[in-house]
Design an enzyme around this catalytic site. Sequence first.
Site, PDB file in Angstrom:
ATOM      1  N   ASP A 139      13.013  25.080  -3.346  1.00  0.00           N
ATOM      2  CA  ASP A 139      11.756  24.964  -4.227  1.00  0.00           C
ATOM      3  C   ASP A 139      11.861  25.684  -5.374  1.00  0.00           C
ATOM      4  O   ASP A 139      10.973  25.784  -6.499  1.00  0.00           O
ATOM      5  CB  ASP A 139      10.365  24.916  -3.548  1.00  0.00           C
ATOM      6  CG  ASP A 139      10.126  26.211  -3.149  1.00  0.00           C
ATOM      7  OD1 ASP A 139      11.095  27.441  -3.212  1.00  0.00           O
ATOM      8  OD2 ASP A 139       9.109  26.539  -2.577  1.00  0.00           O
ATOM      9  N   GLY A 140      12.871  26.522  -5.764  1.00  0.00           N
ATOM     10  CA  GLY A 140      13.271  27.478  -6.961  1.00  0.00           C
ATOM     11  C   GLY A 140      12.561  28.684  -6.672  1.00  0.00           C
ATOM     12  O   GLY A 140      13.003  29.856  -7.341  1.00  0.00           O
TER      13      GLY A 140
ATOM     14  N   ARG B 274       7.655  44.206 -26.777  1.00  0.00           N
ATOM     15  CA  ARG B 274       6.990  43.806 -27.942  1.00  0.00           C
ATOM     16  C   ARG B 274       5.307  43.658 -27.697  1.00  0.00           C
ATOM     17  O   ARG B 274       4.446  43.431 -28.657  1.00  0.00           O
ATOM     18  CB  ARG B 274       7.526  42.672 -28.651  1.00  0.00           C
ATOM     19  CG  ARG B 274       8.979  42.992 -29.265  1.00  0.00           C
ATOM     20  CD  ARG B 274       9.820  42.093 -29.769  1.00  0.00           C
ATOM     21  NE  ARG B 274      10.327  41.145 -28.767  1.00  0.00           N
ATOM     22  CZ  ARG B 274      10.879  39.944 -29.396  1.00  0.00           C
ATOM     23  NH1 ARG B 274      11.046  39.665 -30.618  1.00  0.00           N
ATOM     24  NH2 ARG B 274      11.508  39.160 -28.443  1.00  0.00           N
TER      25      ARG B 274
ATOM     26  N   HIS C 124      11.321  48.686 -26.864  1.00  0.00           N
ATOM     27  CA  HIS C 124      10.490  48.493 -28.055  1.00  0.00           C
ATOM     28  C   HIS C 124       9.342  49.218 -28.405  1.00  0.00           C
ATOM     29  O   HIS C 124       9.342  50.083 -29.298  1.00  0.00           O
ATOM     30  CB  HIS C 124      10.361  47.030 -28.210  1.00  0.00           C
ATOM     31  CG  HIS C 124       9.844  46.662 -29.602  1.00  0.00           C
ATOM     32  ND1 HIS C 124      10.446  46.662 -30.616  1.00  0.00           N
ATOM     33  CD2 HIS C 124       8.317  46.396 -29.777  1.00  0.00           C
ATOM     34  CE1 HIS C 124       9.725  46.290 -31.526  1.00  0.00           C
ATOM     35  NE2 HIS C 124       8.398  46.211 -31.380  1.00  0.00           N
TER      36      HIS C 124
ATOM     37  N   ASP D 254      12.195  47.261 -41.172  1.00  0.00           N
ATOM     38  CA  ASP D 254      10.855  47.125 -41.125  1.00  0.00           C
ATOM     39  C   ASP D 254      10.461  48.674 -40.877  1.00  0.00           C
ATOM     40  O   ASP D 254      11.064  49.594 -40.648  1.00  0.00           O
ATOM     41  CB  ASP D 254      10.059  46.365 -40.005  1.00  0.00           C
ATOM     42  CG  ASP D 254      10.555  46.623 -38.608  1.00  0.00           C
ATOM     43  OD1 ASP D 254      10.910  47.750 -38.321  1.00  0.00           O
ATOM     44  OD2 ASP D 254      10.753  45.614 -37.989  1.00  0.00           O
TER      45      ASP D 254
ATOM     46  N   LYS E  41       8.762  44.682 -43.993  1.00  0.00           N
ATOM     47  CA  LYS E  41       8.706  43.192 -43.442  1.00  0.00           C
ATOM     48  C   LYS E  41       7.133  42.611 -43.232  1.00  0.00           C
ATOM     49  O   LYS E  41       6.333  43.351 -42.709  1.00  0.00           O
ATOM     50  CB  LYS E  41       9.314  43.189 -42.137  1.00  0.00           C
ATOM     51  CG  LYS E  41       9.350  42.089 -41.332  1.00  0.00           C
ATOM     52  CD  LYS E  41      10.567  42.064 -40.243  1.00  0.00           C
ATOM     53  CE  LYS E  41      10.055  42.426 -38.656  1.00  0.00           C
ATOM     54  NZ  LYS E  41      10.913  42.348 -37.747  1.00  0.00           N
TER      55      LYS E  41
ATOM     56  N   ASP F 208      18.520  47.882 -35.864  1.00  0.00           N
ATOM     57  CA  ASP F 208      17.284  47.448 -35.337  1.00  0.00           C
ATOM     58  C   ASP F 208      17.432  47.491 -33.585  1.00  0.00           C
ATOM     59  O   ASP F 208      18.521  47.457 -33.027  1.00  0.00           O
ATOM     60  CB  ASP F 208      17.086  46.064 -35.531  1.00  0.00           C
ATOM     61  CG  ASP F 208      15.647  45.649 -35.726  1.00  0.00           C
ATOM     62  OD1 ASP F 208      14.716  46.407 -35.201  1.00  0.00           O
ATOM     63  OD2 ASP F 208      15.274  44.525 -36.046  1.00  0.00           O
TER      64      ASP F 208
ATOM     65  N   ASP G 233      15.999  38.720 -32.354  1.00  0.00           N
ATOM     66  CA  ASP G 233      15.589  37.376 -31.440  1.00  0.00           C
ATOM     67  C   ASP G 233      15.733  35.974 -32.082  1.00  0.00           C
ATOM     68  O   ASP G 233      16.963  35.602 -31.789  1.00  0.00           O
ATOM     69  CB  ASP G 233      14.149  37.588 -31.431  1.00  0.00           C
ATOM     70  CG  ASP G 233      13.371  36.570 -30.403  1.00  0.00           C
ATOM     71  OD1 ASP G 233      14.047  35.603 -30.095  1.00  0.00           O
ATOM     72  OD2 ASP G 233      12.432  36.904 -30.077  1.00  0.00           O
TER      73      ASP G 233
ATOM     74  N   THR H  44      14.691  38.306 -38.859  1.00  0.00           N
ATOM     75  CA  THR H  44      14.611  39.593 -39.657  1.00  0.00           C
ATOM     76  C   THR H  44      15.872  40.058 -40.197  1.00  0.00           C
ATOM     77  O   THR H  44      15.959  40.498 -41.226  1.00  0.00           O
ATOM     78  CB  THR H  44      14.194  40.620 -38.525  1.00  0.00           C
ATOM     79  OG1 THR H  44      13.045  40.281 -37.857  1.00  0.00           O
ATOM     80  CG2 THR H  44      14.024  42.119 -39.048  1.00  0.00           C
TER      81      THR H  44
HETATM   82  C1  R5P Z   1      10.383  43.679 -34.372  1.00  0.00           C
HETATM   83  O1  R5P Z   1       9.456  44.680 -34.503  1.00  0.00           O
HETATM   84  C2  R5P Z   1      11.877  44.158 -33.873  1.00  0.00           C
HETATM   85  O2  R5P Z   1      12.002  45.580 -33.927  1.00  0.00           O
HETATM   86  C3  R5P Z   1      12.750  43.028 -34.329  1.00  0.00           C
HETATM   87  O3  R5P Z   1      12.903  43.258 -35.607  1.00  0.00           O
HETATM   88  C4  R5P Z   1      12.248  41.518 -34.133  1.00  0.00           C
HETATM   89  O4  R5P Z   1      11.869  41.380 -32.689  1.00  0.00           O
HETATM   90  C5  R5P Z   1      13.391  40.646 -34.375  1.00  0.00           C
HETATM   91  O5  R5P Z   1      13.001  39.511 -34.347  1.00  0.00           O
HETATM   92  P1  R5P Z   1      13.619  38.223 -35.077  1.00  0.00           P
HETATM   93  O6  R5P Z   1      15.110  38.300 -34.777  1.00  0.00           O
HETATM   94  O7  R5P Z   1      13.016  36.952 -34.273  1.00  0.00           O
HETATM   95  O8  R5P Z   1      13.410  38.346 -36.673  1.00  0.00           O
END
Ligand code: R5P
Length: 297
Positions: free
Chosen positions: A33-34, A92, A125, A164, A188, A214, A218, A222
């Site tokens: 069932d996973g 995050r 983070h 950022d 940002k 960074d 994701d 960014t």
């Molecule tokens: C944000 O505060 C993190 O430090 C990364 O800059 C962020 O998670 C990057 O996300 P994405 O690649 O979606 O812009």
Amino acid sequence: MLLFSGNANIPLARNIAIALNATLDLTLSQYSDGESKITVHQEIQNQDVFIIQPTSFPANHNIIELCLLANTLRAKQARSITAVVPYFGYGRHDGDLNNGPSNAKLIMDLLIASGINRLITLDVHSKRLQKFLGLDLINISAMPLFANIPQIRQLQEPVIVSPDTGGIKRSQEFAKLLGNASTAILSKQRCSGNKTSTASIIGNVVNRNCIIVDDIIDTGNTIYTAAAALKDQGAQQIYVCCTHAVLSENALMCLQQSACDKIFATDSIRPKHDLTSAPKLSFVSIADLLAEVIHNR
Ligand code: R5P
């Protein structure tokens, strides 16, 4: 010391085991069932155990696997349980955005409730997580690894760029590792969810090679917008050093089409895509770094 791994990043766990000259116990399978099935045959009473399990995609599943494995090891009376979670999913979600709850703290509480005494993370983070009580948190940095990459080391008078304001401290630390290099900051703005835009640059990047640092890539948005803004301002080559390659949505295409020349990330997360479409992306391994931290515990 005994090493266990969940299913999140078995290649990384294997490389850590090789570096430690230790055997790795892979104890997880699935019921039809996973649901996760944990089988630990060996004797672990009064032993110090380490579980390697980044809580990356699928985050919810990998978190539960980690908790179930820890709970099983606790029931078998391990002396201490250390979770090695190089990428800490939900990191995050630390309660800042729109006054939401700290779901990162909830994940910490789940780990504690599962019997985990110590957590080893990599460039986590939210620095706020380090202040929560109940768990010994050791957060290490991948930045020295990046600073040792020959292509990075040999750049002449690079400018270290934070994409950022939240990453300023990281970029300053990286600048120190490269012999007090100059720094620049992009501001940002979050439009919605993962969508961001870069508003302004503090610092001079004209005719300079830039290294954006960074913690997470994701969607790649960014990095894409940061690199475009740097090019607009007259930057020459653009490199990226980013710890965790989450790579969701169309991140690979976004990175490949960006103005970046080269993007370095670590193997904290096992890639779920075929990476051949993004030759700009290269990986450095954190296996030896984590093995050293585990060895010294
Ligand atoms: C944000 O505060 C993190 O430090 C990364 O800059 C962020 O998670 C990057 O996300 P994405 O690649 O979606 O812009």
